[in-house]
Write an enzyme that holds these catalytic residues in place. Sequence first.
Site, PDB file in Angstrom:
ATOM      1  CG  HIS A  65      -2.035  -1.096   1.000  1.00 26.78           C
ATOM      2  ND1 HIS A  65      -2.284  -2.070   1.940  1.00 26.78           N
ATOM      3  CD2 HIS A  65      -2.862  -1.375  -0.052  1.00 26.78           C
ATOM      4  CE1 HIS A  65      -3.236  -2.885   1.497  1.00 26.78           C
ATOM      5  NE2 HIS A  65      -3.592  -2.497   0.296  1.00 26.78           N
ATOM      6  CG  ASP A  89      -7.382  -3.794   0.760  1.00 22.80           C
ATOM      7  OD1 ASP A  89      -6.760  -2.762   1.028  1.00 22.80           O
ATOM      8  OD2 ASP A  89      -7.151  -4.484  -0.249  1.00 22.80           O
ATOM      9  CG  ASP A 140     -16.955  -2.712 -14.482  1.00 21.18           C
ATOM     10  OD1 ASP A 140     -15.751  -2.472 -14.297  1.00 21.18           O
ATOM     11  OD2 ASP A 140     -17.376  -3.348 -15.459  1.00 21.18           O
ATOM     12  CG  ASP A 158      -5.279  -1.821  -4.481  1.00 23.72           C
ATOM     13  OD1 ASP A 158      -4.719  -2.915  -4.679  1.00 23.72           O
ATOM     14  OD2 ASP A 158      -5.561  -1.397  -3.348  1.00 23.72           O
ATOM     15  CG  ASP A 161      -3.430 -12.393  -9.234  1.00 22.30           C
ATOM     16  OD1 ASP A 161      -2.526 -11.569  -9.066  1.00 22.30           O
ATOM     17  OD2 ASP A 161      -3.670 -13.319  -8.428  1.00 22.30           O
ATOM     18  N   PRO A 165     -13.272 -10.816 -13.035  1.00 22.06           N
ATOM     19  CG  PRO A 165     -14.354  -9.955 -11.167  1.00 22.06           C
ATOM     20  CD  PRO A 165     -13.790 -11.218 -11.725  1.00 22.06           C
TER      21      PRO A 165
END
Length: 286
Positions: A65, A89, A140, A158, A161, A165
């Site tokens: 981060h 997160d 999205d 952020d 992999d 989506p």
Amino acid sequence: MLNKKQWFTEIHQDSSALSFKYKKTLFEGKSPFQTVKIIETKSHGKMLINEDIVMTCERDEFIYHEMIAHVPLFTHPHPKKALIIGGGDGGTAREILKHKKIKNCDLVEIDSMVVNACKKHLKSIGSAFNDPRLKIYFEDGAAFIKNKKNHYDVIIVDSADPIGPGKVLFETPFYKNVFEALKPDGLMTAQGESPLYEQKLQKTLLKTAGKIFPLAGFYNYGNLTYPGGVWSFLFASKKYHPIKDFKAGRVKNSAFSFRYYNKDIHQAAFSQPEFTKKNLGTLWKL
Ligand code: SPD
């Protein structure tokens, strides 16, 4: 994969695996997009796992981060508006909002389950969710950005992999839209995968970004929980160069308490091993 003997195992490319012993499961759910788990591990703190892939954990999240956020924010001389695509997160938002110059930060996360679970169980990472400068959209990110033109100073992707989506976040149309959404001197960073395992992907990604942005390249970091240990971020910029335009004094004057990032790491992270130089060849534009 959670098993009865309290080990979580992430299987990587059907050929290797990383396991973490855990004490208990704090959250387990299935959203329209993915499975979401938060476990309390024995030695890595609380861990967020989507689709049986480790996203972040308390023990080493600071590395990811700090590096995804402070490298762009200390390169751009006056960042005011930031966008995070993904990042449910809250760790990237926490780092971005340390910058008092940032007046607005939009976070576009497709999966509200991730944000809600992290708000409840991963408070040390999602500690900035109540900052009034932060606006969260459950949408999205690839669609959201299509409607933004000349709007942001810094965009941070952020992502997980490039499967499921999040795959579109590694493709040309998305990068074109990021370019359009940035102001004329804007810049971006994006989760860039493992330089050891994903040489083909890195080459494609750099080719994609390099056709759209005048400056594009990768910088690296190491952590404990992603396969291979050495991972990367893509950096792409319309104007500012991450080393030539970097003013190390700004880092010192910020008086932020970093745990990984510093002025030396900022510059050193752009150095590449020989195999990466060979792989990325003349496309390296930094
Ligand atoms: N292999 C997992 C890569 C996950 C990268 N994104 C992590 C999100 C942390 N905010």
